[in-house]
Design an enzyme around this catalytic site. Structure first.
Site, PDB file in Angstrom:
ATOM      1  CE1 TYR A 136      -3.087  -2.964   0.274  1.00 14.50           C
ATOM      2  CE2 TYR A 136      -3.538  -2.390   2.553  1.00 14.50           C
ATOM      3  CZ  TYR A 136      -3.772  -3.195   1.463  1.00 14.50           C
ATOM      4  OH  TYR A 136      -4.667  -4.224   1.548  1.00 14.50           O
ATOM      5  N   PRO A 168     -15.660  -4.554   2.423  1.00 14.43           N
ATOM      6  CG  PRO A 168     -15.329  -3.765   4.586  1.00 14.43           C
ATOM      7  CD  PRO A 168     -14.632  -3.923   3.264  1.00 14.43           C
ATOM      8  CB  THR A 185     -28.608  -3.436  -7.557  1.00 10.93           C
ATOM      9  OG1 THR A 185     -28.839  -4.808  -7.202  1.00 10.93           O
ATOM     10  CG2 THR A 185     -27.781  -3.373  -8.835  1.00 10.93           C
TER      11      THR A 185
END
Length: 288
Positions: free
Chosen positions: A68, A214, A219
């Site tokens: 990262y 998470p 939709t």
């Protein structure tokens, strides 16, 4: 004098590796880096404020990775929080190389993993990493070699516990024949449950299951969707409901929502206090 429990404590506690108690709602530190998970954040000051706010909210589990940034997330964690609170557990990962923004290449060679563990120790300013996760199994390297090296590093006292990321049940079983595995970090959320079998395995073996991405809802959060309806009844956001569903789904789940904003962090951690009814949980579970 009474004290008010920290908000994250409402998510409950899990004993990671059998000896590290953590509040189940943690923090994923990928988003405190620059675009494409590359370079410094646009607002370094806000990134540091986010990390320092974690301890005020009672978050005791941070998940990061050497890739990262690379290294940016780990270094920011040290800058913001070192010396670390006694109850803070920091997990990191290794096994990817990053030649550029948005590019992730697996590398599970033993010598590379040893190099990255040493680098993470320096970046984080610790003598031992609480949880070190193989970020991906490298198809070009036997998993016995990759995990064998992490086991040696564990025996050297540089790693406390070993975990895996994005694996199948078969890969998990193969890995457990080589090393003592305490956690699995797979893609899993309300809208994507393709790792349901891995979660079931973790439940049976009391391994931590750390879902990445998470709060994805697909939709379900549309204005007439089931998540939107439940959200309105609780006065909560769809993201908060997605986290509440994960926390109720299994006691071994440790969600790690990430953000680069203090306001968004406060919103995420507030999800620890959202309680879904049996009917609401069942309706959301059936919705996908």
């Amino acid at each position: 004098m009474t004290t008010t429990p920290a908000p994250a404590a409402a998510s409950g506690t899990f004993l990671l590796g059998g000896d590290l108690p953590v509040h189940r709602l943690g923090f994923g530190a990928m988003r405190i880096t620059g675009p494409g998970v590359w370079g410094e954040p646009r607002d370094p000051g806000e990134a540091v404020r986010v990390l320092r706010r974690l301890t005020e909210l009672g978050v005791t589990f941070i998940d990061t990775a050497d890739s990262y940034g690379p290294s940016v997330s780990e270094r920011l964690i040290r800058e913001a929080l070192h010396p670390y609170p006694a109850d803070l557990v920091i997990a990191t990962k290794g096994g990817f190389t990053r030649p550029g923004p948005g590019v992730w290449l697996p590398n599970g060679r033993p010598e590379y993993l040893r190099q990255q563990v040493e680098q993470s120790l320096r970046n984080l300013g610790v003598e031992r990493i609480d949880l070190y996760q193989l970020h991906r199994i490298d198809p070009a390297v036997p998993v016995e070699e990759s995990l064998g090296e992490l086991t040696w590093l564990q025996q050297d006292g540089k790693i406390r516990h070993v975990g895996l990321s994005q694996v199948s049940v078969a890969q998990l079983e193969q890995a457990r024949a080589v090393a003592e595995i305490v956690s699995v970090q797979n893609l899993y959320n309300l809208a994507d449950r393709t790792s349901e079998d891995v979660l079931a395995y973790c439940e049976a073996e009391n391994l931590a299951f750390i879902p990445w991405f998470p709060i994805a809802t697909g939709t379900l959060a549309e204005s007439h969707g089931p998540l939107a309806r439940v959200s309105r009844s609780h006065g909560a956001t769809p993201s908060q409901l997605a986290l509440a569903w994960l926390l109720r789904r299994s006691p071994v789940i440790l969600p790690i929502p990430g953000t680069s904003s203090v306001a968004h962090l406060d919103e995420n951690v507030a999800a620890a206090s959202v309680r879904l009814s049996t009917e609401e949980f069942a309706a959301l579970t059936r919705a996908v």
